[in-house]
Design a protein around this motif. Structure first.
Motif, short mmCIF file in Angstrom:
data_model
loop_
_atom_site.label_atom_id
_atom_site.label_comp_id
_atom_site.label_asym_id
_atom_site.label_seq_id
_atom_site.Cartn_x
_atom_site.Cartn_y
_atom_site.Cartn_z
N UNK A 13 0.81 -1.22 0.00
CA UNK A 13 0.00 0.00 0.00
C UNK A 13 0.84 1.27 0.00
N UNK A 14 1.71 1.39 1.01
CA UNK A 14 2.43 2.64 1.19
C UNK A 14 3.48 2.88 0.12
N UNK A 15 4.28 1.85 -0.19
CA UNK A 15 5.34 2.01 -1.20
C UNK A 15 4.76 2.33 -2.58
N UNK A 16 3.72 1.60 -3.06
CA UNK A 16 3.12 1.98 -4.35
C UNK A 16 2.58 3.40 -4.36
N UNK A 17 1.96 3.84 -3.26
CA UNK A 17 1.42 5.21 -3.20
C UNK A 17 2.55 6.23 -3.32
N UNK A 18 3.64 6.00 -2.62
CA UNK A 18 4.78 6.93 -2.68
C UNK A 18 5.33 7.00 -4.11
N UNK A 19 5.48 5.83 -4.75
CA UNK A 19 5.99 5.80 -6.12
C UNK A 19 5.02 6.49 -7.09
N UNK A 20 3.72 6.30 -6.86
CA UNK A 20 2.71 6.95 -7.71
C UNK A 20 2.79 8.47 -7.56
N UNK A 50 -9.20 7.03 -3.96
CA UNK A 50 -10.32 6.28 -3.38
C UNK A 50 -9.86 4.94 -2.84
N UNK A 51 -9.08 4.21 -3.63
CA UNK A 51 -8.70 2.85 -3.23
C UNK A 51 -7.65 2.85 -2.12
N UNK A 52 -6.53 3.54 -2.37
CA UNK A 52 -5.44 3.51 -1.38
C UNK A 52 -5.82 4.22 -0.09
N UNK A 53 -6.57 5.32 -0.19
CA UNK A 53 -6.94 6.08 1.01
C UNK A 53 -7.71 5.23 1.99
N UNK A 54 -8.73 4.51 1.49
CA UNK A 54 -9.55 3.69 2.39
C UNK A 54 -8.80 2.43 2.84
N UNK A 55 -8.01 1.82 1.95
CA UNK A 55 -7.26 0.62 2.33
C UNK A 55 -6.19 0.93 3.37
N UNK A 56 -5.51 2.07 3.22
CA UNK A 56 -4.50 2.46 4.20
C UNK A 56 -5.14 2.71 5.56
N UNK A 57 -6.31 3.35 5.55
CA UNK A 57 -7.02 3.58 6.82
C UNK A 57 -7.32 2.25 7.51
N UNK A 88 -15.69 -1.20 9.28
CA UNK A 88 -16.64 -1.91 8.42
C UNK A 88 -17.06 -1.05 7.24
N UNK A 89 -17.39 0.21 7.50
CA UNK A 89 -17.83 1.10 6.44
C UNK A 89 -16.69 1.37 5.45
N UNK A 90 -15.48 1.53 5.97
CA UNK A 90 -14.33 1.78 5.10
C UNK A 90 -14.07 0.58 4.19
N UNK A 91 -14.17 -0.63 4.74
CA UNK A 91 -13.93 -1.83 3.93
C UNK A 91 -14.99 -1.97 2.84
N UNK A 92 -16.22 -1.53 3.13
CA UNK A 92 -17.26 -1.54 2.10
C UNK A 92 -16.92 -0.57 0.99
N UNK A 93 -16.25 0.52 1.35
CA UNK A 93 -15.92 1.53 0.34
C UNK A 93 -14.90 0.99 -0.65
N UNK A 94 -13.77 0.39 -0.15
CA UNK A 94 -12.77 -0.10 -1.11
C UNK A 94 -13.16 -1.46 -1.68
N UNK A 95 -14.09 -2.17 -1.03
CA UNK A 95 -14.49 -3.47 -1.53
C UNK A 95 -15.68 -3.46 -2.47
N UNK A 96 -16.52 -2.40 -2.39
CA UNK A 96 -17.74 -2.36 -3.20
C UNK A 96 -17.87 -1.06 -3.99
N UNK A 97 -17.74 0.06 -3.30
CA UNK A 97 -18.00 1.36 -3.94
C UNK A 97 -16.93 1.70 -4.98
N UNK A 98 -15.65 1.51 -4.63
CA UNK A 98 -14.58 1.84 -5.57
C UNK A 98 -14.64 1.03 -6.87
#
Length: 313
Positions: free
Chosen positions: A207-214, A250-257, A272-282
């Motif tokens: 999560x963190x290393x790909x975000x930094x590289x991006x 959207x993806x990394x922000x919620x997954x990192x949280x 629970x709500x955050x996992x729904x966001x990166x698992x369903x909404x994104x």
């Protein structure tokens, strides 16, 4: 130390928000609508990217991989969640939980790496445009995509094995909507500090290393875009990259949280709500973001629809 359960539970109870029954109908509607949109949106992206020759480029090759990944990602969890919301017994079999854990973790890990690969593709396209076709040749694209998938599934094998080896001592109530590593670790009746440290370390890698590289690649991209003389060229570059950045945020922000914050009993409902966001909404939003902000994809859709109507006539 490696722990092994003497007797495995036949099933797990997925609590979700069962303590708030008034939420079940709204959640069912949200999950069902999101899943339908995810299926149709990502299938459309795959079809138009394969059928339109103008989209046979590295960018849309990786976008097709992302859409396929999101289709499988949501299908591993949402159907079971819809069944449980409608049922009085909110259960999942042990084998079903193992499969869900493995697939969800594998595809989530793969998406972490694939989004990084897509940012590398945009970096080469904008910062090295004259060398783009030489650098991003078909073989490299296949290798990068394959490396993302293999790494994601390898990570899932390791983390799933470590998690499922923890003794449960009869505990089988998972305080979540689906089987995920943080929720299953809370069931263990032994100290999980080592597992949580391993999870944190791997989360940093994925999560963190790909975000930094991006972020670094996009710093160079912004510099290159600002040097473009044509206003139309700048607008096109920012439009394409803007779509990717929205998906990344959207993806990394919620997954990192979810994976990089210390475990806290007060944050379980937020988790629970955050996992729904990166698992369903994104996964639902990805096709909308890439089509609404991308003239090439919209043009390809229009050409495909025109071809369909011509065939019917």
């Amino acid at each position: 130390m490696i722990w092994r359960n003497e007797s495995l539970p036949q099933e797990f109870i997925l609590l979700g928000f069962s303590d708030r029954p008034w939420l079940e109908l709204p959640l069912f509607v949200v999950f069902l609508v999101s899943y339908i949109l995810t299926i149709f949106g990502n299938t459309a992206i795959i079809l138009v990217s394969r059928l339109d020759s103008k989209l046979h480029t590295p960018m849309y090759f990786f976008l097709t991989n992302l859409s396929l990944l999101d289709l499988c990602y949501t299908t591993s969890t949402v159907p079971q969640m819809l069944i449980n919301i409608c049922s009085t017994r909110k259960v999942i079999s042990y084998s079903g939980c193992v499969a869900q854990l493995f697939i969800f973790l594998a595809l989530g890990s793969t998406e972490c790496l694939l989004l990084g690969v897509m940012s590398f593709d945009r970096f080469i396209a904008i910062c090295r445009p004259l060398h783009y076709s030489v650098i991003m040749h078909q073989r490299l694209c296949l290798q990068l995509a394959a490396a993302s998938w293999v790494s994601g599934f390898s990570n899932s094998v390791l983390q799933s094995t470590w998690t499922l080896h923890m003794p449960l001592c009869g505990h089988r109530e998972v305080d979540h909507f689906f089987c995920e590593v943080p929720a299953l670790l809370k069931l263990s009746c032994v100290d999980t500090t080592a597992n949580e440290a391993e999870l944190f370390f791997i989360s940093v890698l994925f999560l963190l290393i790909p975000v930094i590289l991006i972020l670094i690649s996009y710093a160079f991209i912004v510099q290159a875009v600002l040097r473009i003389q044509s206003a139309e060229g700048r607008r096109k570059a920012f439009g394409t990259c803007g779509s990717h950045l929205i998906v990344v945020a959207l993806f990394y922000g919620t997954a990192i949280y979810m994976y990089l914050q210390p475990p806290s009993p007060n944050s379980k409902d937020r988790g629970k709500m955050v996992s729904l966001f990166y698992g369903i909404i994104t996964p639902m939003l990805n096709p909308l973001i890439y089509t609404l902000r991308n003239k090439e994809v919209k043009g390809a859709f229009q050409r495909l629809i025109a071809r369909i109507f011509l065939i019917k006539k």
